[in-house]
Motif scaffolding. Structure first.
Motif, short mmCIF file in Angstrom:
data_model
loop_
_atom_site.label_atom_id
_atom_site.label_comp_id
_atom_site.label_asym_id
_atom_site.label_seq_id
_atom_site.Cartn_x
_atom_site.Cartn_y
_atom_site.Cartn_z
N ASN A 136 38.16 17.82 34.05
CA ASN A 136 37.53 18.75 33.10
C ASN A 136 38.35 18.97 31.82
O ASN A 136 38.62 20.11 31.43
N PRO A 137 38.73 17.89 31.14
CA PRO A 137 39.46 18.07 29.88
C PRO A 137 38.53 18.59 28.80
O PRO A 137 37.30 18.50 28.92
N PRO A 138 39.08 19.15 27.71
CA PRO A 138 38.23 19.64 26.61
C PRO A 138 37.40 18.52 25.98
O PRO A 138 36.31 18.76 25.46
N GLU A 139 37.91 17.30 26.00
CA GLU A 139 37.18 16.09 25.64
C GLU A 139 37.85 14.94 26.38
O GLU A 139 39.03 15.00 26.69
N THR A 140 37.09 13.91 26.69
CA THR A 140 37.68 12.77 27.36
C THR A 140 38.46 11.94 26.34
O THR A 140 38.27 12.06 25.12
N TRP A 141 39.32 11.07 26.85
CA TRP A 141 40.05 10.16 25.97
C TRP A 141 39.07 9.30 25.18
O TRP A 141 39.25 9.08 23.98
N GLY A 142 38.03 8.83 25.82
CA GLY A 142 37.03 8.02 25.13
C GLY A 142 36.34 8.77 24.02
O GLY A 142 36.08 8.21 22.94
N TRP A 194 45.82 11.75 30.70
CA TRP A 194 44.53 11.89 30.02
C TRP A 194 43.95 10.52 29.67
O TRP A 194 42.76 10.28 29.86
N GLN A 195 44.79 9.63 29.18
CA GLN A 195 44.32 8.28 28.85
C GLN A 195 43.79 7.55 30.08
O GLN A 195 42.90 6.70 29.96
N ARG A 196 44.32 7.88 31.25
CA ARG A 196 43.87 7.24 32.50
C ARG A 196 42.74 8.02 33.16
O ARG A 196 42.35 7.73 34.29
N ASP A 197 42.22 9.04 32.46
CA ASP A 197 41.13 9.88 33.00
C ASP A 197 41.53 10.57 34.30
O ASP A 197 40.71 10.73 35.21
N GLU A 198 42.78 11.03 34.37
CA GLU A 198 43.29 11.67 35.59
C GLU A 198 43.33 13.19 35.49
O GLU A 198 43.70 13.86 36.46
N ILE A 199 42.94 13.74 34.34
CA ILE A 199 42.92 15.20 34.18
C ILE A 199 41.48 15.68 34.34
O ILE A 199 40.60 15.28 33.57
N LEU A 255 54.11 16.57 26.69
CA LEU A 255 53.06 15.85 25.96
C LEU A 255 52.96 14.41 26.42
O LEU A 255 51.87 13.90 26.66
N ARG A 256 54.10 13.73 26.56
CA ARG A 256 54.08 12.31 26.96
C ARG A 256 53.39 12.12 28.30
O ARG A 256 52.53 11.24 28.44
N THR A 257 53.75 12.93 29.28
CA THR A 257 53.17 12.74 30.62
C THR A 257 51.72 13.17 30.66
O THR A 257 50.88 12.52 31.31
#
Length: 221
Positions: free
Chosen positions: A125-131, A118-123, A111-113
């Motif tokens: 096609n996430p289910p939702e962006t961090w923003g 995700w917070q850095r937008d490095e994943i 979870l931590r990594t």
């Protein structure tokens, strides 16, 4: 001053086919918290939860312990981010860590990594962006802290609650994750508010969990 009690759900069913169900301990935690509120003469005039079953069941238990039955508002912004779908997006090509959804140590390490990426937008096609996640949490909190209410009970999840605190304190994203990982089940977090300002008044409080019952009721998942 008007107060928002932002409460994490009770113990869910970690490692089960359906996590989104309170365990027997989770139900006990929720009712015990409601009973504690009753001893303090703290009664809400607004109650709310997200769309998740564990949140709804927790609020029902709190109201049972408190001896009230207010119709709740539902705010999707209080929902937890979908960690399972984040993992699928991150490990779309395979190589996912073994046991990350069944072993506590593996789960929280992953979870931590994952959340940091995700917070850095490095994943991709996430289910939702961090923003999108932070915006919906903020929208829900603003809707609850409105004119005309004095005491609000809102049941949410660790990630969403930690983000609400992090946003108010203007901390870097890493602190959101640190707060989430120490959030206890049925922990109470307090915000006092006016039409112009919001103040943070309490973090991760479990006054209903004492030395007499902590071995049974103090949980984190």
């Amino acid at each position: 001053m008007p107060t928002l009690y932002l409460i994490r759900h009770g113990q869910a069913s970690f490692g089960a086919d359906d996590y989104d169900v309170l365990s027997p301990i989770g139900h006990e935690q929720a009712e015990a918290l409601g009973q504690w509120f009753a001893t303090q003469n703290i009664t809400p005039d607004l109650v709310a939860h997200g769309t998740l079953r564990r949140q709804k069941e927790t609020l029902a238990g709190i109201q049972k312990g408190l001896g009230i039955d207010l119709p709740p508002e539902e705010h999707p912004g209080l929902d937890e981010y979908d960690f399972g779908e984040l993992l699928k997006a991150k490990y779309a090509a395979g190589d996912a860590p073994e046991g990350m959804m069944t072993d506590h140590k593996s789960h929280f390490r992953t979870l931590r990594t994952t959340v940091a990426e995700w917070q850095r937008d490095e994943i991709p096609n996430p289910p939702e962006t961090w923003g999108q996640f932070t915006n919906r949490v903020d929208t829900a909190c603003r809707a609850l802290m409105r004119d005309g209410v004095e005491t609000v009970f809102a049941v949410s999840s660790g990630g969403a609650i930690s983000q609400a605190i992090s946003a108010l304190l203007e901390t870097p994203g890493v602190h959101q994750t640190k707060m989430q990982l120490q959030m206890k089940n049925t922990a109470v977090n307090r915000f006092v508010f006016t039409p112009r300002s919001t103040y943070f008044h309490g973090f991760n409080e479990t006054p209903h969990i004492t030395a007499a019952n902590a071995d049974r009721l103090l949980t984190y998942a």
